[in-house]
Design a protein around this motif. Structure first.
Motif: not given
Length: 354
Positions: A27-30, A70-74, A328-331, A340-348
């Motif tokens: 599962t990929l989630e922004p 944080d752990a709740d995504g906030e 990295t692994w988290v939880d 990159g600049e202007g199109d960066g995304v963090l994905v869980r």
């Protein structure tokens, strides 16, 4: 919903799909960043350093910008450090304890000769510190080995932490005429006691002047203390005493390795391969989804480094998130930074249920 199929890069986008991922799906989630002014976005700038916060959340760093989710995504904190402060010159971060990170400086490299142009420009020499993320204070770790007068040039390549020990990857050139660069992995107790060289080998990419900002080594540690190392040409593993466990060749533009709690590791490198691993993209803005989709087959990503999962039993190509910046692994999931600049995304990225 975007679901990977047996043919790499083939995917189906279903608008308005409400189906949930199955137990065998990745599962990929922004990740949405929510700011104090009420604004929120999942599409901004690329992060290049990631570390767990010890409480189920994580820190992400890009240049002088620090983000805490944080752990709740906030989003708990967003700060822009002054570039002439310690916090503003951090090159690498690694998880340590709750609300505490180990940080490394000296990623640009510096010669020990004070007359060197790099030193004269005010570049911070290689050093380590422990950052209290609540007070934003950094306690310096004594590292006299990184100011060794017998070393002509030293550059911090990456950092990892296991229990009470930091593992620091350095590119060094001895002051002896004709010396070639070496990759040295130091074992640095965080209580300030004597550091030791865990591993040393010839290091072909002699890049101090040519590619100062290009990561050429990534290291991480497993739950059992195994040290995983990725370079431009190889990936290998060392046990806690520094003995080599295995080594494979690779070709990669930006080496990245990240370890999970079960001993599995993610590696980026090489071209895309056929994969039968199913995956589902859930949530996210149109911009974030488009960026993630562009990284599914390595054709639209800036770097073509493909993603591979390595376990004790085998190696499996994964058909998503080519050309990542950091991971990295988290939880209970991987956090992966792309773009990159202007199109960066963090994905869980949550693995399939076992």
């Amino acid at each position: 919903m975007l679901r990977g199929t047996a043919a790499l890069g083939a995917a189906l986008l279903i608008a308005g799909c409400t189906a949930q991922p199955g137990p065998g799906d990745w599962t990929l989630e922004p990740i949405t960043m929510r700011f104090a002014n009420g604004e929120s976005t999942d599409f901004a700038f690329g992060m290049h350093e990631l570390a767990a916060d010890g409480r189920g959340g994580f820190w992400a760093v890009s240049g002088t910008t620090w983000l805490h989710v944080d752990a709740d995504g906030e989003t708990r904190d967003v700060l822009v450090a002054e570039p002439d402060t310690l916090l503003g010159t951090v090159d690498h971060i690694a998880a340590y304890r709750s609300d505490t990170l180990v940080v490394a400086f000296g990623g640009a490299g510096i010669a020990h000769d004070a007359s060197d142009a790099g030193a004269a420009s005010g570049i911070r020499p290689p050093s380590l510190g422990v950052l209290d993320t609540t007070t934003r204070q950094i306690r310096t770790i004594p590292t006299p080995f990184m100011q060794d007068p017998h070393v002509l040039f030293a550059r911090v390549l990456d950092l990892a932490v296991h229990d009470e020990t930091a593992f620091l990857a350095l590119q060094q050139v001895a002051a002896t005429p004709g010396s070639e660069p070496t990759l040295d992995i130091f074992k640095v107790p965080l209580d300030g006691t004597l550091a030791t060289v865990l591993h040393s080998e010839a290091f072909v990419p002699d890049l101090p002047q040519e590619v100062l900002d290009a990561p050429v080594v990534s290291i991480t540690t497993g739950a059992d203390g195994t040290i995983f190392v990725a370079t431009l040409a190889e990936q290998f593993a060392l046990d806690a005493a520094g003995a080599e466990l295995w080594r494979d060749s690779q070709t990669v533009k930006r080496p990245i390795v990240a370890a999970g709690p079960d001993g599995s590791t993610l590696w980026w490198g090489g071209g895309a391969q056929a994969s039968s691993a199913p995956f589902v993209l859930v949530g996210g803005s149109a911009d974030a989804r488009r960026t993630i989709e562009g990284h599914t087959d390595c054709t639209d990503s800036f770097r073509k480094d493909a993603l591979t999962l390595r376990t004790a039993e085998s190696t499996y190509p994964l058909p998503f998130l080519c050309g990542a910046n950091a991971a990295t692994w988290v939880d209970d999931a991987w956090i992966i930074a792309i773009g990159g600049e202007g199109d960066g995304v963090l994905v869980r990225v949550t693995p399939p249920q076992k």
